[in-house]
Design a protein around this motif. Sequence first.
Motif, PDB file in Angstrom:
ATOM      1  N   HIS A 143       2.106  -8.855  -6.395  1.00 58.73           N
ATOM      2  CA  HIS A 143       0.918  -9.333  -5.685  1.00 58.73           C
ATOM      3  C   HIS A 143      -0.261  -8.431  -5.992  1.00 58.73           C
ATOM      4  O   HIS A 143      -0.436  -7.386  -5.390  1.00 58.73           O
ATOM      5  N   GLN A 144      -1.044  -8.895  -6.981  1.00 62.19           N
ATOM      6  CA  GLN A 144      -2.149  -8.079  -7.481  1.00 62.19           C
ATOM      7  C   GLN A 144      -3.452  -8.349  -6.734  1.00 62.19           C
ATOM      8  O   GLN A 144      -4.479  -7.769  -7.049  1.00 62.19           O
ATOM      9  N   GLU A 145      -3.405  -9.280  -5.750  1.00 69.07           N
ATOM     10  CA  GLU A 145      -4.650  -9.586  -5.048  1.00 69.07           C
ATOM     11  C   GLU A 145      -5.177  -8.337  -4.333  1.00 69.07           C
ATOM     12  O   GLU A 145      -4.416  -7.450  -3.981  1.00 69.07           O
ATOM     13  N   ARG A 146      -6.488  -8.330  -4.131  1.00 70.86           N
ATOM     14  CA  ARG A 146      -7.094  -7.187  -3.445  1.00 70.86           C
ATOM     15  C   ARG A 146      -7.044  -7.449  -1.947  1.00 70.86           C
ATOM     16  O   ARG A 146      -7.343  -8.548  -1.498  1.00 70.86           O
ATOM     17  N   PHE A 147      -6.648  -6.445  -1.199  1.00 71.21           N
ATOM     18  CA  PHE A 147      -6.607  -6.597   0.254  1.00 71.21           C
ATOM     19  C   PHE A 147      -6.787  -5.218   0.884  1.00 71.21           C
ATOM     20  O   PHE A 147      -6.463  -4.205   0.261  1.00 71.21           O
ATOM     21  N   PRO A 148      -7.322  -5.178   2.101  1.00 71.64           N
ATOM     22  CA  PRO A 148      -7.526  -3.876   2.737  1.00 71.64           C
ATOM     23  C   PRO A 148      -6.217  -3.241   3.198  1.00 71.64           C
ATOM     24  O   PRO A 148      -5.305  -3.942   3.640  1.00 71.64           O
ATOM     25  N   LEU A 149      -6.152  -1.939   3.051  1.00 68.53           N
ATOM     26  CA  LEU A 149      -4.997  -1.166   3.514  1.00 68.53           C
ATOM     27  C   LEU A 149      -5.485  -0.227   4.601  1.00 68.53           C
ATOM     28  O   LEU A 149      -6.488   0.470   4.417  1.00 68.53           O
ATOM     29  N   PHE A 150      -4.796  -0.211   5.720  1.00 68.81           N
ATOM     30  CA  PHE A 150      -5.218   0.638   6.836  1.00 68.81           C
ATOM     31  C   PHE A 150      -4.210   1.757   7.056  1.00 68.81           C
ATOM     32  O   PHE A 150      -3.013   1.574   6.821  1.00 68.81           O
ATOM     33  N   SER A 151      -4.711   2.882   7.537  1.00 69.81           N
ATOM     34  CA  SER A 151      -3.817   3.979   7.924  1.00 69.81           C
ATOM     35  C   SER A 151      -3.878   4.097   9.438  1.00 69.81           C
ATOM     36  O   SER A 151      -4.961   4.286   9.996  1.00 69.81           O
ATOM     37  N   TYR A 152      -2.755   3.926  10.086  1.00 67.44           N
ATOM     38  CA  TYR A 152      -2.735   4.061  11.549  1.00 67.44           C
ATOM     39  C   TYR A 152      -1.291   4.231  11.992  1.00 67.44           C
ATOM     40  O   TYR A 152      -0.359   3.881  11.270  1.00 67.44           O
ATOM     41  N   ASP A 153      -1.109   4.764  13.203  1.00 71.05           N
ATOM     42  CA  ASP A 153       0.255   4.873  13.705  1.00 71.05           C
ATOM     43  C   ASP A 153       0.554   3.664  14.601  1.00 71.05           C
ATOM     44  O   ASP A 153      -0.318   2.839  14.871  1.00 71.05           O
ATOM     45  N   TYR A 154       1.805   3.590  15.062  1.00 68.56           N
ATOM     46  CA  TYR A 154       2.292   2.410  15.782  1.00 68.56           C
ATOM     47  C   TYR A 154       1.390   2.026  16.956  1.00 68.56           C
ATOM     48  O   TYR A 154       1.120   0.851  17.189  1.00 68.56           O
ATOM     49  N   SER A 155       0.873   3.034  17.657  1.00 69.71           N
ATOM     50  CA  SER A 155       0.085   2.743  18.860  1.00 69.71           C
ATOM     51  C   SER A 155      -1.246   2.064  18.528  1.00 69.71           C
ATOM     52  O   SER A 155      -1.906   1.526  19.405  1.00 69.71           O
ATOM     53  N   LYS A 156      -1.641   2.097  17.238  1.00 70.52           N
ATOM     54  CA  LYS A 156      -2.944   1.514  16.858  1.00 70.52           C
ATOM     55  C   LYS A 156      -2.745   0.219  16.063  1.00 70.52           C
ATOM     56  O   LYS A 156      -3.551  -0.110  15.202  1.00 70.52           O
TER      57      LYS A 156
END
Length: 228
Positions: free
Chosen positions: A37-50
């Motif tokens: 899956h080469q599509e561009r998509f946002p990646l987020f960094s967060y822990d479970y509570s967020k």
Amino acid sequence: MSPEMVQELEAQLKGGNVSLWEKGYYAFLRQSVLQEHQERFPLFSYDYSKRVVLYAWVSSNILGDGPIDFLEFGVFRGDSFLRWLALNKHPQSRFFGFDTFSGLPERWDAGRSEKGCFDAGGKFPEVSDPRASFVPGLFQDTLPPFAARFEPQGRLVLHLDADLYSSTLFVLMTMNRHIRPGTVLIFDEFIAEDEFAAFHHFCKACLRQWRILAARRDLHKVALEITV
Ligand SMILES: C[S@@+](CC[C@H](N)C(=O)[O-])C[C@H]1O[C@@H](n2cnc3c(N)ncnc32)[C@H](O)[C@@H]1O
């Protein structure tokens, strides 16, 4: 696979830990499938509570202000369910929460959780919003009659948070009749041998294709859209 390769594999497995081998196989498969899956998509960094970071992004960027039919599989005490209720305010949106409300129907190995873990004592989350309703019982009992009479009115969003391979596969196969291009699926634990494997097998069996909309950086929490 040649007979020699099968023999070699059998030799390796003899006396070995089959579930470990299976885990490795699905980890490899998950990595290869996601790499395709080469599509561009946002990646987020967060822990479970967020977790709401991913939900909020999908809500504003994909769903907008329109009505949705939000079905959550795995409600427990309602943490994610209540967050979705707060995110989408459309009066015609509907929110259905499915759970035994007495915990997992079987042991979940990857999460080291025993049968009965996430026991909400048979109680539903406290909600006064008339758009919300709960469907108590095993998905295997409650979902077939629900799916038979369900008529989607808004964009369909399935939140898959049941952890187990068995539960996730059952839900996807049973909801297949309502899943269309544009349906949004959110996986809370896209673990190789559980939710990922169930989704992969569902896509194979039902000839489905998909794209990634957004995810947590480790791709354990992903939002996908069905394209075919
Ligand atoms: C991780 S918890 C859900 C967490 C919840 N979404 C939250 O935000 O706190 C997983 C839930 O899935 C439910 N579950 C798993 N398999 C099920 C099945 N086959 N039928 C009904 N409920 C199931 C369990 O009872 C458990 O409450």
